[in-house]
Design a protein around this motif. Sequence first.
Motif, mmCIF file in Angstrom:
data_model
loop_
_atom_site.group_PDB
_atom_site.id
_atom_site.type_symbol
_atom_site.label_atom_id
_atom_site.label_comp_id
_atom_site.label_asym_id
_atom_site.label_seq_id
_atom_site.Cartn_x
_atom_site.Cartn_y
_atom_site.Cartn_z
ATOM 1 N N GLY A 193 0.824 -1.255 -0.200
ATOM 2 C CA GLY A 193 -0.103 -0.091 0.016
ATOM 3 C C GLY A 193 0.790 1.257 0.021
ATOM 4 N N ARG A 248 0.187 -0.923 -9.977
ATOM 5 C CA ARG A 248 -0.879 -1.389 -9.127
ATOM 6 C C ARG A 248 -2.162 -2.186 -9.782
ATOM 7 N NH1 ARG A 248 -0.421 4.273 -7.507
ATOM 8 N NH2 ARG A 248 -2.330 4.579 -8.146
ATOM 9 N N GLU A 249 -2.385 -1.572 -10.949
ATOM 10 C CA GLU A 249 -3.544 -2.394 -11.954
ATOM 11 C C GLU A 249 -2.802 -3.564 -12.167
ATOM 12 O OE1 GLU A 249 -4.448 0.353 -14.843
ATOM 13 O OE2 GLU A 249 -5.550 1.460 -13.604
ATOM 14 N N GLY A 254 -5.060 -2.024 -4.450
ATOM 15 C CA GLY A 254 -5.840 -1.004 -4.456
ATOM 16 C C GLY A 254 -5.370 0.456 -4.559
ATOM 17 N N LEU A 255 -5.678 1.125 -3.968
ATOM 18 C CA LEU A 255 -5.275 2.635 -3.813
ATOM 19 C C LEU A 255 -3.951 2.427 -2.976
ATOM 20 C CD1 LEU A 255 -8.223 4.956 -2.931
ATOM 21 C CD2 LEU A 255 -6.875 4.701 -5.408
#
Length: 315
Positions: A193, A248-249, A254-255
């Motif tokens: 994250g 990230r994708e 996620g964020l």
Amino acid sequence: MKIVIPGGSGQVGTMLARAFVGGGHDVVVLSREDRSTAWRCELWDGRTLGLWVSEIDGADVVINLAGRSVNCRYNSENRRAILESRVDSTRVVGEAISHAKKPPRVWLQASTATIYSHRHDAPNDEATGMIGGHEQDVPDTWRFSIEVARAWETACNEADTPCTRRVLLRSAMTMSPDRGGIFDTLLSLVTRGLGGTAGDGRQYVSWIHEFDFVRAIMWLIEHDTIDGPVNLASPNPLPNEQFMRILREACGAGLALSASAWMLSLGAIFMGTETELILKSRRVVPGRLLDGGFQFEFPDWAAASAELCRRSRTG
């Protein structure tokens, strides 16, 4: 072919040695440490001629990757080690080639895409790219990296090797799923994250997929008319914000938390590194490779990051 790789015990050298051995070539890595590998490893100190020069004599290709890691704080001691490790090793490789009865036909010498100016407005290719060092409002440590790159290339250019073609490898970040590499580090941040936008996110990230890096090296060995500086980078560098979002994708994250420039500066102190590695805009493109007809397998970051994520999961 017989291929000698001074300083080839790191990530990039291991990647190349693995590919060349897989292709049936004879590979010799020159290292400061004796280690067990699937290819031969000979000791050298990176500064003086020794028994290792016999490996250069009669070799087909030399790929010099030697140089102390730049992932550190740029204090006076580390600056000296970074500069001397590159210049000294390049100089002594040149001496070994000049003394060889049968010198290699090509010497591929590591350099760095960091030699170009910090800029957002236009890409840097080999013909029109702006060499850095005179930018306004950038830290002194960024100018040091330019000085190192210039000295590195000068040491190669000044070598007396009239029978050996010389190519300067201005390499962007080479992405492979190998543990400890730059992609492994980025992936670790994203999965925890922490892989959000760095600074304002406008700085360009220049990169090249492992497969294209190896293929480009082989292409340069085969093309006898190519010498001088060559950018080893994907034709599509991206701003940091897009680069990290795509990563990230690709890995299904996620964020992620973003970090301002002052936060990165503070973190770099605690991590023993420099913000240049994150915040300098490296908008570099491979003009000479493209002009010569080289075809990238992974020209775009979306496909490249997806493939790297798949291999990192499968080990």
